[in-house]
Scaffold this active site. Structure first.
Site, PDB file in Angstrom:
ATOM      1  N   GLY A  80       0.781  -1.228   0.000  1.00 55.62           N
ATOM      2  CA  GLY A  80       0.000   0.000   0.000  1.00 55.62           C
ATOM      3  C   GLY A  80       0.817   1.285   0.000  1.00 55.62           C
ATOM      4  O   GLY A  80       0.298   2.345  -0.333  1.00 55.62           O
ATOM      5  N   ASP A  81       2.076   1.219   0.391  1.00 61.70           N
ATOM      6  CA  ASP A  81       2.938   2.398   0.409  1.00 61.70           C
ATOM      7  C   ASP A  81       4.373   1.967   0.128  1.00 61.70           C
ATOM      8  O   ASP A  81       5.298   2.313   0.851  1.00 61.70           O
ATOM      9  CB  ASP A  81       2.836   3.107   1.760  1.00 61.70           C
ATOM     10  CG  ASP A  81       3.533   4.460   1.776  1.00 61.70           C
ATOM     11  OD1 ASP A  81       3.703   5.060   0.691  1.00 61.70           O
ATOM     12  OD2 ASP A  81       3.911   4.920   2.867  1.00 61.70           O
ATOM     13  N   LEU A  82       4.529   1.208  -0.924  1.00 65.00           N
ATOM     14  CA  LEU A  82       5.819   0.621  -1.248  1.00 65.00           C
ATOM     15  C   LEU A  82       6.703   1.655  -1.927  1.00 65.00           C
ATOM     16  O   LEU A  82       6.567   1.925  -3.110  1.00 65.00           O
ATOM     17  CB  LEU A  82       5.620  -0.596  -2.146  1.00 65.00           C
ATOM     18  CG  LEU A  82       6.801  -1.516  -2.318  1.00 65.00           C
ATOM     19  CD1 LEU A  82       7.275  -2.054  -0.986  1.00 65.00           C
ATOM     20  CD2 LEU A  82       6.430  -2.665  -3.233  1.00 65.00           C
TER      21      LEU A  82
END
Length: 173
Positions: A80-82
């Site tokens: 989700g926030d790579l």
């Protein structure tokens, strides 16, 4: 976050160990990654990669990371926030740890997995102005991903569609 950290660890994906969780007080105590730096800083410290040893280290790290991302996606976890700030590399051993699962989700949706990869690719492009370097890093990452992915064709096919739309449209519809 806690559930996906535990699930990721059970899948063999390197993440910080959890020591204590208090859901009532919204408190998580986890492993401090001594000797680690962000993959962003790891790349910066390697310079232009004209040194063969440095280039091999970077290639090995990105291949390993690709495999870990495939394992995460095979287990239906999307980070989700790579970004390059959420992947840590040990300065000496080059071991990897993926951090910050605050926006992670359980998902078997191919689109979500493709967007995860796209966001990481875009973060590399933001960090480094050398397009050739970024292209090589992304190709190495995807080689590691391909080697371990269960749904390779579907994710890669969707990734191409995501790229053609661009992040803004993916994020805002």
């Amino acid at each position: 976050e806690v559930n996906n950290l535990v699930r990721a660890r059970n899948l063999g994906v390197p993440v910080p160990a959890l020591y204590s969780v208090n859901l009532r007080h919204k408190f998580i105590c986890m492993e401090y990654l001594a000797g680690y730096t962000t993959i962003k800083d790891f790349l910066t410290s390697r310079g232009d990669l004209s040194d063969a040893a440095a280039a091999k280290q970077v290639k090995d790290v990105f291949t390993l990371l690709g495999g870990h991302l495939a394992a995460l996606h095979n287990g239906n976890i999307v980070h989700g926030d790579l970004t390059s700030s959420n992947v840590m590399v040990h300065a000496q051993t080059h071991a990897i740890s993926i951090i910050d699962f605050g926006l992670s989700a359980g998902s078997n949706n191919i689109e979500d997995k493709a967007v995860d990869l796209y966001v990481f690719e875009k973060s590399l492009q933001c960090d480094h102005s050398d397009e050739e370097l970024v292209l090589g890093l992304v190709q190495t990452l995807y080689a590691g991903y391909i080697a371990r992915s269960d749904k390779l064709d579907a994710v890669v096919g969707r990734l191409q569609k995501v790229k053609s739309r661009g992040r803004k449209k993916v994020a805002f519809g």
